[in-house]
Design a protein around this motif. Sequence first.
Motif, PDB file in Angstrom:
ATOM      1  N   GLN A   4       0.825  -1.203   0.000  1.00 37.47           N
ATOM      2  CA  GLN A   4       0.000   0.000   0.000  1.00 37.47           C
ATOM      3  C   GLN A   4       0.861   1.256   0.000  1.00 37.47           C
ATOM      4  N   ALA A   5       2.058   1.167   0.582  1.00 34.25           N
ATOM      5  CA  ALA A   5       2.976   2.312   0.574  1.00 34.25           C
ATOM      6  C   ALA A   5       3.507   2.573  -0.830  1.00 34.25           C
ATOM      7  N   ILE A   6       3.509   1.561  -1.664  1.00 29.29           N
ATOM      8  CA  ILE A   6       3.984   1.707  -3.044  1.00 29.29           C
ATOM      9  C   ILE A   6       2.877   2.253  -3.931  1.00 29.29           C
ATOM     10  N   SER A   7       1.662   1.718  -3.778  1.00 33.13           N
ATOM     11  CA  SER A   7       0.515   2.184  -4.556  1.00 33.13           C
ATOM     12  C   SER A   7      -0.780   1.736  -3.891  1.00 33.13           C
ATOM     13  N   SER A   8      -1.778   2.589  -3.957  1.00 32.22           N
ATOM     14  CA  SER A   8      -3.087   2.235  -3.398  1.00 32.22           C
ATOM     15  C   SER A   8      -4.010   1.613  -4.444  1.00 32.22           C
ATOM     16  N   LYS A  50     -16.193  -2.654 -12.097  1.00 31.85           N
ATOM     17  CA  LYS A  50     -16.622  -3.076 -10.758  1.00 31.85           C
ATOM     18  C   LYS A  50     -16.004  -2.213  -9.659  1.00 31.85           C
ATOM     19  N   LEU A  51     -14.685  -2.018  -9.709  1.00 24.26           N
ATOM     20  CA  LEU A  51     -13.991  -1.279  -8.650  1.00 24.26           C
ATOM     21  C   LEU A  51     -13.923   0.219  -8.910  1.00 24.26           C
ATOM     22  N   ASP A  52     -14.185   0.625 -10.150  1.00 24.90           N
ATOM     23  CA  ASP A  52     -14.145   2.033 -10.534  1.00 24.90           C
ATOM     24  C   ASP A  52     -12.785   2.666 -10.241  1.00 24.90           C
ATOM     25  N   GLU A  53     -11.728   1.933 -10.550  1.00 21.93           N
ATOM     26  CA  GLU A  53     -10.357   2.402 -10.360  1.00 21.93           C
ATOM     27  C   GLU A  53      -9.735   2.723 -11.715  1.00 21.93           C
ATOM     28  N   PRO A  54      -8.935   3.799 -11.794  1.00 20.22           N
ATOM     29  CA  PRO A  54      -8.347   4.186 -13.074  1.00 20.22           C
ATOM     30  C   PRO A  54      -7.038   3.476 -13.416  1.00 20.22           C
ATOM     31  N   ALA A  55      -6.500   2.664 -12.478  1.00 20.66           N
ATOM     32  CA  ALA A  55      -5.216   2.009 -12.726  1.00 20.66           C
ATOM     33  C   ALA A  55      -5.102   0.760 -11.859  1.00 20.66           C
ATOM     34  N   LEU A  56      -4.119  -0.064 -12.173  1.00 15.82           N
ATOM     35  CA  LEU A  56      -3.788  -1.235 -11.384  1.00 15.82           C
ATOM     36  C   LEU A  56      -2.291  -1.450 -11.468  1.00 15.82           C
ATOM     37  N   PHE A  57      -1.768  -2.284 -10.583  1.00 13.61           N
ATOM     38  CA  PHE A  57      -0.344  -2.558 -10.677  1.00 13.61           C
ATOM     39  C   PHE A  57      -0.038  -4.002 -10.355  1.00 13.61           C
ATOM     40  N   ILE A 111      12.579  -6.747  -7.264  1.00 15.60           N
ATOM     41  CA  ILE A 111      11.238  -6.753  -7.845  1.00 15.60           C
ATOM     42  C   ILE A 111      10.996  -5.413  -8.526  1.00 15.60           C
ATOM     43  N   VAL A 112      10.383  -5.457  -9.695  1.00 13.73           N
ATOM     44  CA  VAL A 112       9.952  -4.240 -10.360  1.00 13.73           C
ATOM     45  C   VAL A 112       8.429  -4.178 -10.271  1.00 13.73           C
ATOM     46  N   PHE A 113       7.925  -3.040  -9.809  1.00 15.22           N
ATOM     47  CA  PHE A 113       6.489  -2.795  -9.762  1.00 15.22           C
ATOM     48  C   PHE A 113       6.115  -2.038 -11.024  1.00 15.22           C
ATOM     49  N   MET A 114       5.012  -2.458 -11.640  1.00 10.69           N
ATOM     50  CA  MET A 114       4.591  -1.897 -12.913  1.00 10.69           C
ATOM     51  C   MET A 114       3.126  -1.478 -12.813  1.00 10.69           C
ATOM     52  N   ILE A 115       2.811  -0.326 -13.370  1.00 13.99           N
ATOM     53  CA  ILE A 115       1.456   0.206 -13.325  1.00 13.99           C
ATOM     54  C   ILE A 115       0.878   0.264 -14.732  1.00 13.99           C
ATOM     55  N   LYS A 116      -0.413   0.080 -14.818  1.00 10.60           N
ATOM     56  CA  LYS A 116      -1.119   0.300 -16.077  1.00 10.60           C
ATOM     57  C   LYS A 116      -2.244   1.282 -15.797  1.00 10.60           C
ATOM     58  N   ILE A 117      -2.217   2.387 -16.506  1.00 10.67           N
ATOM     59  CA  ILE A 117      -3.248   3.416 -16.365  1.00 10.67           C
ATOM     60  C   ILE A 117      -4.347   3.102 -17.367  1.00 10.67           C
ATOM     61  N   LEU A 118      -5.534   2.847 -16.862  1.00  8.99           N
ATOM     62  CA  LEU A 118      -6.670   2.477 -17.703  1.00  8.99           C
ATOM     63  C   LEU A 118      -7.521   3.681 -18.084  1.00  8.99           C
ATOM     64  N   ASP A 119      -7.562   4.678 -17.218  1.00  2.44           N
ATOM     65  CA  ASP A 119      -8.327   5.897 -17.458  1.00  2.44           C
ATOM     66  C   ASP A 119      -7.411   7.075 -17.123  1.00  2.44           C
ATOM     67  N   PRO A 120      -6.636   7.557 -18.107  1.00  6.20           N
ATOM     68  CA  PRO A 120      -5.636   8.599 -17.843  1.00  6.20           C
ATOM     69  C   PRO A 120      -6.214   9.870 -17.215  1.00  6.20           C
ATOM     70  N   GLU A 121      -7.377  10.298 -17.663  1.00  5.51           N
ATOM     71  CA  GLU A 121      -7.960  11.530 -17.138  1.00  5.51           C
ATOM     72  C   GLU A 121      -8.240  11.409 -15.637  1.00  5.51           C
ATOM     73  N   ARG A 122      -8.891  10.336 -15.238  1.00  7.63           N
ATOM     74  CA  ARG A 122      -9.177  10.125 -13.813  1.00  7.63           C
ATOM     75  C   ARG A 122      -7.916   9.865 -13.007  1.00  7.63           C
ATOM     76  N   TYR A 123      -6.976   9.136 -13.587  1.00  8.60           N
ATOM     77  CA  TYR A 123      -5.718   8.851 -12.890  1.00  8.60           C
ATOM     78  C   TYR A 123      -4.981  10.149 -12.578  1.00  8.60           C
ATOM     79  N   HIS A 124      -4.859  11.018 -13.565  1.00  2.96           N
ATOM     80  CA  HIS A 124      -4.139  12.277 -13.360  1.00  2.96           C
ATOM     81  C   HIS A 124      -4.904  13.207 -12.409  1.00  2.96           C
ATOM     82  N   ALA A 125      -6.223  13.179 -12.463  1.00  3.21           N
ATOM     83  CA  ALA A 125      -7.012  14.002 -11.541  1.00  3.21           C
ATOM     84  C   ALA A 125      -6.790  13.504 -10.102  1.00  3.21           C
ATOM     85  N   GLN A 126      -6.754  12.200  -9.898  1.00 13.75           N
ATOM     86  CA  GLN A 126      -6.494  11.652  -8.567  1.00 13.75           C
ATOM     87  C   GLN A 126      -5.072  11.995  -8.112  1.00 13.75           C
ATOM     88  N   SER A 127      -4.117  11.927  -9.033  1.00 20.76           N
ATOM     89  CA  SER A 127      -2.727  12.224  -8.694  1.00 20.76           C
ATOM     90  C   SER A 127      -2.583  13.668  -8.238  1.00 20.76           C
TER      91      SER A 127
END
Length: 178
Positions: A77-81, A115-122, A158-174
């Motif tokens: 969780q400290a790496i990504s929520s 289902k989760l309404d999340e803009p990204a996953l990792f 270990i390398v952690f990798m993210i995929k942004i599925l909804d860039p607009e929402r991801y950047h707004a959250q960031s």
Amino acid sequence: MTEHYRLATLEDAESLLAVTLDAYETIRALNIPFPAGHATLEVIQNNVTQHECYLLEEDGQIIATVTLDRGQDARRQAISSYPFIRWFAVSPNHKGKGYGSRLLDWVEQQVILTKLDEPALFLATATRHPWLAPMYERKGYTPFHTQVVQTADASEEIVFMIKILDPERYHAQSVQTG
């Protein structure tokens, strides 16, 4: 031939174990200490009951699986929520035919976005694995963090990798979380 996507049940555990162990043969050969590479029936059963283990089956046969980890690991969780996926496996008899890509796409669209309404996953993988990180990059995942993880027997980068599925929402959250 009919493809079907669904949550795994305990009745799937033995088949999931076989697919996972077969798919993780390279992990074991490289001596990468990922739990999925050394899974037991009990470990698979725990995975199914404690997380969301999705599978793609064709004509009743499990072809591929991936788990949405529902645990609250403070270090992760400290790496990504964002939602974390793990234990991605495709039956070796079906590799290279797009099954894994279709399962990941389905989980990203139907579970993460809808289902989760999340803009990204990792996800995370070993940096020394010869083809996993490049495969995930081809699927749109971007490395964003590396870390050495200590196990009982060894350490692994270990390398952690993210995929942004909804860039607009991801950047707004960031912007909101600063």
